[in-house]
Write an enzyme that holds these catalytic residues in place. Structure first.
Site, PDB file in Angstrom:
ATOM      1  CD  GLU A 174      38.859  44.308  31.081  1.00  0.00           C
ATOM      2  OE1 GLU A 174      37.849  44.723  31.948  1.00  0.00           O
ATOM      3  OE2 GLU A 174      38.832  43.824  29.925  1.00  0.00           O
ATOM      4  CE  LYS A 214      30.026  46.348  31.389  1.00  0.00           C
ATOM      5  NZ  LYS A 214      29.577  45.524  30.148  1.00  0.00           N
ATOM      6  CB  VAL A 272      38.533  47.696  26.725  1.00  0.00           C
ATOM      7  CG1 VAL A 272      39.199  48.239  25.747  1.00  0.00           C
ATOM      8  CG2 VAL A 272      38.625  46.315  26.921  1.00  0.00           C
ATOM      9  CG  ASP A 330      24.509  46.742  23.076  1.00  0.00           C
ATOM     10  OD1 ASP A 330      25.519  47.670  23.456  1.00  0.00           O
ATOM     11  OD2 ASP A 330      24.183  45.974  23.986  1.00  0.00           O
ATOM     12  CB  SER A 349      31.275  48.075  23.203  1.00  0.00           C
ATOM     13  OG  SER A 349      32.242  48.367  24.347  1.00  0.00           O
ATOM     14  CB  ALA A 350      31.647  53.150  25.404  1.00  0.00           C
ATOM     15  CG  ASP A 351      35.170  48.259  24.978  1.00  0.00           C
ATOM     16  OD1 ASP A 351      35.077  49.087  26.218  1.00  0.00           O
ATOM     17  OD2 ASP A 351      35.359  47.076  25.366  1.00  0.00           O
ATOM     18  CE  LYS A 390      33.104  41.285  25.802  1.00  0.00           C
ATOM     19  NZ  LYS A 390      34.502  42.111  26.175  1.00  0.00           N
TER      20      LYS A 390
HETATM   21  N1  PSU Z   1      37.227  40.491  27.971  1.00  0.00           N
HETATM   22  C1  PSU Z   1      36.985  39.580  28.705  1.00  0.00           C
HETATM   23  N2  PSU Z   1      35.872  39.470  29.721  1.00  0.00           N
HETATM   24  C2  PSU Z   1      35.186  40.639  29.958  1.00  0.00           C
HETATM   25  C3  PSU Z   1      35.600  41.866  29.180  1.00  0.00           C
HETATM   26  C4  PSU Z   1      36.703  41.563  28.253  1.00  0.00           C
HETATM   27  O1  PSU Z   1      37.640  38.360  28.636  1.00  0.00           O
HETATM   28  O2  PSU Z   1      34.478  40.700  30.599  1.00  0.00           O
HETATM   29  C5  PSU Z   1      34.890  43.113  29.492  1.00  0.00           C
HETATM   30  C6  PSU Z   1      35.711  44.342  29.266  1.00  0.00           C
HETATM   31  O3  PSU Z   1      35.793  45.290  30.223  1.00  0.00           O
HETATM   32  C7  PSU Z   1      34.980  45.044  28.035  1.00  0.00           C
HETATM   33  C8  PSU Z   1      33.474  44.797  28.512  1.00  0.00           C
HETATM   34  O4  PSU Z   1      35.439  46.503  27.942  1.00  0.00           O
HETATM   35  O5  PSU Z   1      33.578  43.294  28.733  1.00  0.00           O
HETATM   36  C9  PSU Z   1      32.617  45.305  27.212  1.00  0.00           C
HETATM   37  O6  PSU Z   1      31.435  45.537  27.845  1.00  0.00           O
HETATM   38  P1  PSU Z   1      30.402  46.318  26.978  1.00  0.00           P
HETATM   39  O7  PSU Z   1      30.238  45.140  25.754  1.00  0.00           O
HETATM   40  O8  PSU Z   1      28.927  46.362  27.882  1.00  0.00           O
HETATM   41  O9  PSU Z   1      30.737  47.505  26.372  1.00  0.00           O
HETATM   42 MN    MN Z   2      26.689  47.971  25.103  1.00  0.00          MN
END
Ligand code: PSU
Ligand code: MN
Length: 300
Positions: free
Chosen positions: A22, A83, A103, A135, A137-139, A156
């Site tokens: 990614e 992003k 992701v 909130d 993630s769409a992941d 994370k």
């Molecule tokens: N893993 C890391 N650093 C990152 C991410 C993953 O070590 O920055 C990113 C990935 O692209 C993941 C995104 O999909 O953070 C999640 O963002 P959000 O919580 O807004 O969905």
């Molecule tokens: Mn989010």
């Protein structure tokens, strides 16, 4: 609108192992200028195992699967690279704009291109206080819908890990610890929660992916690969900086898609390089394991 690099195109055509990578971690998860060097090292880690890296990003309306050194540099340093999760892709691509992929969106584009294994750092998931902010993630939804293998160091640690594990269960996403009974904690080796299942070899992952396909299931397989304990971020430092980061995000009204980059940035600014070191290490390890899994899926 998808452009495969020559290397990725010929690897896919000749049935060689390919690992998707990614670009959000590169453009928004790691500080400049080290991000470019790290991106190169991640690709090299995949190559060293005998697999072909395919870093994915959108540049000027073109989806690139496999980036030339020049394009990798653009993703790392251009200020107009936003992003993009899955919902952002139609507008970004039709509008001729540029974005790094998360992701979720990387999984989707990798699957479209015929790539079956993907390495990242830590998955997105349920944010702390999601019961108020919604909130999530769409992941998570993407993992339920896209049949790929994702190698990560868990979700994370800035997130609500047990809530994320519950959502992954609800979404019927298989989650395994690789060589461990514990679910990894991104910067930390152990999230404090058990892995739902354990595997010890890449061949077991390949067999699971095969069975998933035969069963006509659509879910990704999440492979959690922890940092060794002596390479993790000091847990006391982690907990202290995380509390400060969450408080700073609240005070500055940071929310939505800006939350994750903001909190990771806070870590990188307040751990004297330690979070960066751990983040780089875990991504390199994940890339290596993903390459081994990709080879196992090709019967090697
Ligand atoms: N893993 C890391 N650093 C990152 C991410 C993953 O070590 O920055 C990113 C990935 O692209 C993941 C995104 O999909 O953070 C999640 O963002 P959000 O919580 O807004 O969905
Ligand atoms: Mn989010």
């Amino acid at each position: 609108m998808i452009q495969l690099s020559d290397e990725v195109a010929s690897a896919l055509a000749s049935g060689r192992a390919v690992v998707a990578l990614e670009s959000t971690i590169l453009a928004h998860g790691l500080p400049r200028p080290d991000n470019l060097e790290v991106a190169r090292r991640i690709e090299a880690a995949v190559r060293d195992q005998g697999s072909v890296p395919a870093t994915i990003a959108v540049l000027d309306g073109i989806v690139h699967v496999g980036l030339s050194p020049e394009l990798l540099e653009q993703v790392a340093f251009r200020d107009d690279v936003t992003k993009a999760s899955i919902r952002d892709l139609p507008a970004v691509i039709s509008g001729g704009r540029s974005a790094a992929t998360t992701v979720a969106s990387t999984s989707h584009l990798a699957h479209l291109a015929g790539i079956r294994v993907f390495a990242t750092g830590g998955l997105g998931g349920v944010h702390r206080e999601a019961s108020v902010t919604f909130d999530e993630s769409a992941d998570l939804l993407a993992l339920a819908q896209i049949p790929i293998v994702v190698v990560c160091a868990g979700v994370k640690s800035i997130l609500d890990v047990p809530a994320t594990l519950e959502r992954l269960e609800t979404l019927s996403v298989p989650v395994v610890g690789f060589g461990t009974d514990r679910f990894p904690g991104f910067y930390l080796s152990d999230s404090g929660f058990a892995a739902p299942a354990r595997v010890d070899t890449q061949q077991e992952i390949a067999a699971m992916a095969n069975m998933r396909n035969m069963l006509r299931l659509t879910q990704a397989i999440v492979v959690g690969y922890p940092l060794p304990a002596d390479e993790q971020l000091d847990p006391a430092m982690h907990d202290r900086v995380l509390a400060e980061a969450l408080e700073a995000a609240r005070a500055q009204g940071i929310s939505g898609k800006d939350a994750t980059p903001f909190i990771l940035g806070h870590f990188h600014d307040h751990t004297a390089g330690e979070s960066m070191r751990a983040n780089v290490r875990l991504v390199l390890r994940n890339a290596e394991l993903a390459a081994r899994i990709a080879l196992a899926m090709h019967g090697a």
